[in-house]
Design an enzyme around this catalytic site. Structure first.
Site, PDB file in Angstrom:
ATOM      1  N   LYS A  47       2.979 -32.026  27.312  1.00  0.00           N
ATOM      2  CA  LYS A  47       3.561 -31.048  27.241  1.00  0.00           C
ATOM      3  C   LYS A  47       5.458 -31.171  27.111  1.00  0.00           C
ATOM      4  O   LYS A  47       5.890 -31.211  26.273  1.00  0.00           O
ATOM      5  CB  LYS A  47       4.134 -30.935  29.544  1.00  0.00           C
ATOM      6  CG  LYS A  47       5.487 -32.294  29.607  1.00  0.00           C
ATOM      7  CD  LYS A  47       5.787 -32.354  30.809  1.00  0.00           C
ATOM      8  CE  LYS A  47       6.614 -33.275  31.254  1.00  0.00           C
ATOM      9  NZ  LYS A  47       6.628 -34.240  32.665  1.00  0.00           N
ATOM     10  N   HIS A 177       2.871 -38.022  41.744  1.00  0.00           N
ATOM     11  CA  HIS A 177       3.950 -39.000  40.895  1.00  0.00           C
ATOM     12  C   HIS A 177       5.408 -39.289  41.326  1.00  0.00           C
ATOM     13  O   HIS A 177       5.557 -39.453  42.552  1.00  0.00           O
ATOM     14  CB  HIS A 177       4.393 -37.654  40.401  1.00  0.00           C
ATOM     15  CG  HIS A 177       5.050 -37.161  38.908  1.00  0.00           C
ATOM     16  ND1 HIS A 177       5.185 -37.989  37.935  1.00  0.00           N
ATOM     17  CD2 HIS A 177       6.428 -36.272  38.256  1.00  0.00           C
ATOM     18  CE1 HIS A 177       5.872 -37.788  36.987  1.00  0.00           C
ATOM     19  NE2 HIS A 177       6.577 -37.614  36.726  1.00  0.00           N
ATOM     20  N   TYR A 274      37.720 -26.556  13.158  1.00  0.00           N
ATOM     21  CA  TYR A 274      38.089 -25.685  14.528  1.00  0.00           C
ATOM     22  C   TYR A 274      38.710 -26.927  14.801  1.00  0.00           C
ATOM     23  O   TYR A 274      38.017 -27.624  15.666  1.00  0.00           O
ATOM     24  CB  TYR A 274      36.696 -24.988  14.790  1.00  0.00           C
ATOM     25  CG  TYR A 274      35.931 -24.035  14.755  1.00  0.00           C
ATOM     26  CD1 TYR A 274      36.298 -23.146  13.249  1.00  0.00           C
ATOM     27  CD2 TYR A 274      34.572 -23.857  14.900  1.00  0.00           C
ATOM     28  CE1 TYR A 274      35.850 -22.282  13.171  1.00  0.00           C
ATOM     29  CE2 TYR A 274      33.655 -23.277  14.096  1.00  0.00           C
ATOM     30  CZ  TYR A 274      34.392 -21.872  13.639  1.00  0.00           C
ATOM     31  OH  TYR A 274      33.166 -20.949  12.824  1.00  0.00           O
ATOM     32  N   MET A 322      28.290 -24.652  15.860  1.00  0.00           N
ATOM     33  CA  MET A 322      27.386 -24.374  15.368  1.00  0.00           C
ATOM     34  C   MET A 322      26.389 -24.581  14.071  1.00  0.00           C
ATOM     35  O   MET A 322      25.145 -25.165  14.321  1.00  0.00           O
ATOM     36  CB  MET A 322      27.252 -22.935  15.063  1.00  0.00           C
ATOM     37  CG  MET A 322      25.925 -22.218  15.845  1.00  0.00           C
ATOM     38  SD  MET A 322      25.978 -20.407  15.291  1.00  0.00           S
ATOM     39  CE  MET A 322      26.931 -20.129  17.062  1.00  0.00           C
TER      40      MET A 322
HETATM   41  C1  LIG Z   1       6.072 -35.949  32.391  1.00  0.00           C
HETATM   42  C2  LIG Z   1       5.189 -36.469  33.331  1.00  0.00           C
HETATM   43  C3  LIG Z   1       4.136 -36.857  33.170  1.00  0.00           C
HETATM   44  C4  LIG Z   1       4.777 -37.916  32.135  1.00  0.00           C
HETATM   45  O1  LIG Z   1       6.742 -39.037  32.741  1.00  0.00           O
HETATM   46  P1  LIG Z   1       6.866 -40.137  31.249  1.00  0.00           P
HETATM   47  O2  LIG Z   1       8.432 -40.779  32.483  1.00  0.00           O
HETATM   48  O3  LIG Z   1       7.058 -38.768  30.484  1.00  0.00           O
HETATM   49  O4  LIG Z   1       6.661 -41.231  31.389  1.00  0.00           O
HETATM   50  C5  LIG Z   1       3.592 -37.740  34.078  1.00  0.00           C
HETATM   51  N1  LIG Z   1       3.215 -37.047  34.922  1.00  0.00           N
HETATM   52  C6  LIG Z   1       4.213 -36.205  35.453  1.00  0.00           C
HETATM   53  C7  LIG Z   1       3.348 -34.833  36.416  1.00  0.00           C
HETATM   54  C8  LIG Z   1       5.046 -35.347  34.488  1.00  0.00           C
HETATM   55  O5  LIG Z   1       5.504 -34.240  34.754  1.00  0.00           O
END
Ligand SMILES: *Cc1c(COP(=O)(O)O)cnc(C)c1O
Length: 395
Positions: A47, A177, A274, A322
């Site tokens: 992702k 999760h 700056y 920047m």
């Molecule tokens: C991002 C994510 C993972 C991976 O998590 P890590 O901590 O990067 O290993 C696994 N499952 C879900 C649903 C996630 O959103």
């Protein structure tokens, strides 16, 4: 041996993310080996454009190194990978009400379902796609974010079992999760595992035969008993270790490079950049490096960061602007065009993404994921150099 050293392009970069694909392959092989030890398969999570490393390239590398699934957050991310030629099993889990489930189903992308509404969207998509939808039912076991609450689970399972009996969907998996897997021994982990077992059992009791998946990187590394049928590592694929104090031979895949654009001698008493927050204590050599917060260098690191330049780490002085930072090189010889490493795997002593994260009070996930920007060049080690038309493919 040192791929970073042997794969430099001759033209010094302005702002370049270098991705060590070999490191990704080795990290995935390690993770997939751990999973296989428990009889589980591996879903590499790519992702957010592969946590900034490039989703397509990471997916291809992961699949060549032992992963058999690819995971992304959104339908759009999944469809982009399909368009780029990634044909593996693929799963996405974060939906808006407007998401195009029909295209996902037609493309053979498995969908997470957290509610009866999402289930009916999936069933409608099946009619449009003319193909059965593969569904992963998500139980919220205690992260309290996405997923179906335990109280609503029996009804969701029952509706899904009906849709499966009708031939519209197949419940391919039950999943959840973890909230605190990066803190081994945290009591929530076992509590979530117990709820997960109960939820999966209910699905089996309803006549379903789902895979079960729960483990992120941290649980893949520390809890083999929670690997179930499939693990979902993300950050560890990129070589970053989410568990403080755990020793594991992961290799960070991302190096952030630039080069010196101007070298000047400055007398004592000159204030730099700056706000004039830093003043030369003595005559010194200042190197200008053409990256700044528009390139992902946190402005909050002003006065607190170092870069690797001409053989050692040197302090960045004055504000991070920047587009520019200024490095104090003392009386050392530095040259325009010299390589500058902002962060890397750390083998030469250069700063790491973790160091940046610690300094600004975040996690390395946020640092690497935020690095890829429109004016950044991203190169994969082994790629031909930009503009080098004579490069031969070594594959
Ligand atoms: C991002 C994510 C993972 C991976 O998590 P890590 O901590 O990067 O290993 C696994 N499952 C879900 C649903 C996630 O959103």
């Amino acid at each position: 041996m040192d791929a970073v050293m042997t794969n430099q392009c001759p033209s010094p970069p302005r702002a370049e993310i270098q991705v060590d694909v070999d490191a990704i392959r080795r990290n995935v092989a390690l993770l997939a080996g751990l999973a296989a030890g428990s009889g589980a398969q591996t879903m590499a999570v790519v992702k957010a454009d592969g946590y900034g490393h490039g989703a397509t390239e990471v997916a291809a590398a992961a699949l060549s190194a032992g992963a058999s699934w690819i995971g992304v957050a959104s339908v759009d991310e999944a469809l982009a990978l399909r368009a780029a030629g990634i044909k593996s099993k693929m799963f996405c889990w974060l939906h808006t009400v407007a998401d195009d489930f029909a295209s996902a189903v037609a493309a053979g992308v498995d969908l997470s379902v957290s509610s009866p509404r999402q289930l009916s969207s999936a069933v409608s998509a099946v009619r449009a796609a003319g193909r059965e939808a593969m569904i992963h039912l998500k139980i919220d076991t205690g992260l309290t974010r996405n997923g179906c609450l335990p109280a609503d689970w029996p009804a969701l399972v029952e509706a899904a079992a009906r849709a499966q009996a009708d031939g519209a969907i197949e419940v391919a998996a039950v999943w959840s999760h973890l909230a605190c897997a990066d803190q081994p021994g945290h009591p929530s982990i076992d509590r979530q595992a117990t709820r997960f077992d109960e939820a999966a059992k209910m699905a089996v009791d309803a006549g379903l035969q789902p895979l079960r998946h729960l483990a992120n990187s941290a649980a893949t590394l520390t809890r083999p008993d929670l690997h179930f049928d499939l693990v979902r590592p993300g950050i560890a694929v990129y070589g970053l270790n989410p568990v403080a104090g755990l020793s594991v031979p992961l290799r960070p895949a991302m190096t952030f490079r630039s080069s010196v654009s101007l070298v000047r001698r400055a007398p004592a008493g000159e204030s730099v950049s700056y706000g004039h927050t830093w003043t030369t204590p003595a005559e010194t050599t200042l190197a200008l490096v053409p990256v700044g917060y528009a390139d992902g260098v946190p402005r909050a690191l002003s006065g607190r960061m170092r870069v690797w330049l001409a053989g050692r780490n040197r302090p960045v002085v004055g504000r991070v602007c920047m587009d520019q930072i200024v490095v104090d090189c003392g009386d050392d010889q530095v040259h325009e065009g010299d390589e500058v490493i902002l962060f890397g795997p750390g083998d030469r002593g250069e700063p790491t993404a973790r160091e940046w994260a610690d300094a600004v009070g975040t996690i390395d996930y946020e640092i690497v994921t935020g690095m890829y920007r429109p004016r950044m060049r991203r190169r994969y080690l082994g790629d031909p150099c930009p503009g080098d038309t004579h490069a031969e493919s070594d594959s």
